[in-house]
Design a protein around this motif. Structure first.
Motif, PDB file in Angstrom:
ATOM      1  N   LYS A 118       8.157  -4.763  14.390  1.00 38.31           N
ATOM      2  CA  LYS A 118       8.906  -5.752  15.556  1.00 38.31           C
ATOM      3  C   LYS A 118       9.159  -5.511  16.472  1.00 38.31           C
ATOM      4  O   LYS A 118       9.777  -6.062  17.397  1.00 38.31           O
ATOM      5  N   ALA A 119       8.983  -3.788  17.086  1.00 37.44           N
ATOM      6  CA  ALA A 119       9.824  -3.218  18.029  1.00 37.44           C
ATOM      7  C   ALA A 119       8.533  -2.994  18.701  1.00 37.44           C
ATOM      8  O   ALA A 119       9.009  -2.431  19.957  1.00 37.44           O
ATOM      9  N   GLY A 120       7.733  -4.195  18.811  1.00 40.99           N
ATOM     10  CA  GLY A 120       6.464  -3.570  19.748  1.00 40.99           C
ATOM     11  C   GLY A 120       6.081  -2.060  20.023  1.00 40.99           C
ATOM     12  O   GLY A 120       4.785  -1.945  20.600  1.00 40.99           O
ATOM     13  N   LEU A 121       5.616  -1.462  19.003  1.00 43.40           N
ATOM     14  CA  LEU A 121       4.499  -0.132  18.816  1.00 43.40           C
ATOM     15  C   LEU A 121       3.417  -0.566  18.100  1.00 43.40           C
ATOM     16  O   LEU A 121       4.192  -0.658  16.780  1.00 43.40           O
ATOM     17  N   ASP A 122       2.492  -0.241  17.899  1.00 48.35           N
ATOM     18  CA  ASP A 122       1.320   0.309  17.168  1.00 48.35           C
ATOM     19  C   ASP A 122       1.731   1.881  16.065  1.00 48.35           C
ATOM     20  O   ASP A 122       2.113   2.498  16.581  1.00 48.35           O
ATOM     21  N   THR A 123       0.842   0.868  15.270  1.00 44.39           N
ATOM     22  CA  THR A 123       0.923   1.702  13.915  1.00 44.39           C
ATOM     23  C   THR A 123      -0.675   2.422  13.351  1.00 44.39           C
ATOM     24  O   THR A 123      -1.191   1.651  13.490  1.00 44.39           O
ATOM     25  N   ILE A 124      -1.186   3.858  12.956  1.00 41.04           N
ATOM     26  CA  ILE A 124      -1.758   4.257  12.116  1.00 41.04           C
ATOM     27  C   ILE A 124      -0.922   4.827  10.748  1.00 41.04           C
ATOM     28  O   ILE A 124       0.436   5.129  10.978  1.00 41.04           O
ATOM     29  N   GLU A 125      -1.684   4.866   9.918  1.00 41.73           N
ATOM     30  CA  GLU A 125      -0.724   5.489   8.697  1.00 41.73           C
ATOM     31  C   GLU A 125      -1.883   6.460   8.560  1.00 41.73           C
ATOM     32  O   GLU A 125      -2.565   6.758   7.668  1.00 41.73           O
ATOM     33  N   ALA A 126      -1.059   7.752   7.103  1.00 37.59           N
ATOM     34  CA  ALA A 126      -1.454   8.955   6.205  1.00 37.59           C
ATOM     35  C   ALA A 126      -0.956   9.136   4.867  1.00 37.59           C
ATOM     36  O   ALA A 126       0.206   8.855   4.923  1.00 37.59           O
ATOM     37  N   ASP A 127      -1.453   9.327   4.211  1.00 37.72           N
ATOM     38  CA  ASP A 127      -0.951   9.338   3.005  1.00 37.72           C
ATOM     39  C   ASP A 127      -0.820  10.875   2.932  1.00 37.72           C
ATOM     40  O   ASP A 127      -0.156  11.192   1.588  1.00 37.72           O
ATOM     41  N   ASP A 128      -1.512  11.688   3.298  1.00 36.89           N
ATOM     42  CA  ASP A 128      -0.794  13.462   3.574  1.00 36.89           C
ATOM     43  C   ASP A 128      -1.570  14.205   4.352  1.00 36.89           C
ATOM     44  O   ASP A 128      -0.865  13.292   5.628  1.00 36.89           O
TER      45      ASP A 128
END
Length: 237
Positions: free
Chosen positions: A27-37
């Motif tokens: 919503k703030a116009g930022l891209d994301t990637i994710e990690a679980d550890d």
């Protein structure tokens, strides 16, 4: 040409938290990637352009504290810690390891985004030449404002975004004593809830880094008032 979107790496073993933050950052116009550890964090940082890591302290395989240590050994990538406990020891330790800021769970996604944006603004800010100039020299200390580099007697000192911002604040007005609240306002703007201990931890980190190359007088404490730039001669504490 449109600027490249900033990429936030969200590291938390709870998929619901990752999803919540990813939505808020989008919503703030930022891209994301994710990690679980933590191991996944290190792998993703190696393979992707990441502008900031939102890092949970309590994760399996490699916790956030160890992950922060390894990221700091490799560079100055901005880090915001998430802590599941309102434990000052954890928060101070995180700052001492090199985190730029922290948020305690349960948190508002808007607060995480706001604090992340503040860190990114500090990382990309170019101070007006009329206020700070492009280079500041004081004794053996030198700051390259545009390049975000600090050096002592010609030896470069690797600082986090927050550490550099604090040192720049003091160096711009070397005769002024800044209260902790004034430093917080310079870093985040008025109204951000940051404890005095957090600022003290950043100051301790700065002193430790410069002391390693003989800079024992970079920052002076004025008891009951705050901090100011020291003489930066290396002649004493």
């Amino acid at each position: 040409m449109c600027p490249m979107p900033r990429t936030i790496l969200i590291a938390d073993d709870d998929p619901h938290i990752r999803q919540l933050l990813a939505f808020a950052f989008a919503k703030a116009g930022l891209d994301t990637i994710e990690a679980d550890d933590g191991e996944a964090v290190l792998d993703l940082v190696d393979r992707h352009r990441v502008d900031l890591v939102v890092l949970d302290i309590n994760m399996p395989r490699m916790d956030g504290l160890e992950t922060c240590r390894r990221l700091r050994a490799a560079g100055d990538l901005p880090i915001l810690f998430l802590s599941s406990r309102d434990d000052e020891i954890d928060r101070v330790l995180g700052i001492e390891l090199g985190a730029d800021d922290y948020v305690v769970k349960p948190f508002s996604p808007r607060e995480v985004v706001a604090r992340s944006m503040a860190i990114l603004r500090r990382a990309s800010a170019r101070p007006p030449e009329t206020d700070e100039g492009r280079r500041i020299e004081h004794g053996r200390l030198a700051l390259d404002i545009d390049g975000w580099r600090a050096s002592w007697a010609g030896a470069e000192i690797v600082l986090t975004v927050t550490e550099f911002s604090i040192l720049r604040t003091l160096a711009v007005m070397p005769a002024k004593v800044f209260s902790r609240d004034a430093i917080i306002d310079r870093l985040h703007g008025p109204g951000f809830a940051v404890t005095d201990r957090t600022i003290d931890s950043h100051i301790r980190n700065l002193r430790g880094k410069f002391a390693g190359v003989g800079g024992t007088d970079v920052i002076e404490t004025r008891p009951g008032v705050g901090y100011r730039l020291g003489s930066c001669t290396g002649a004493g504490a």
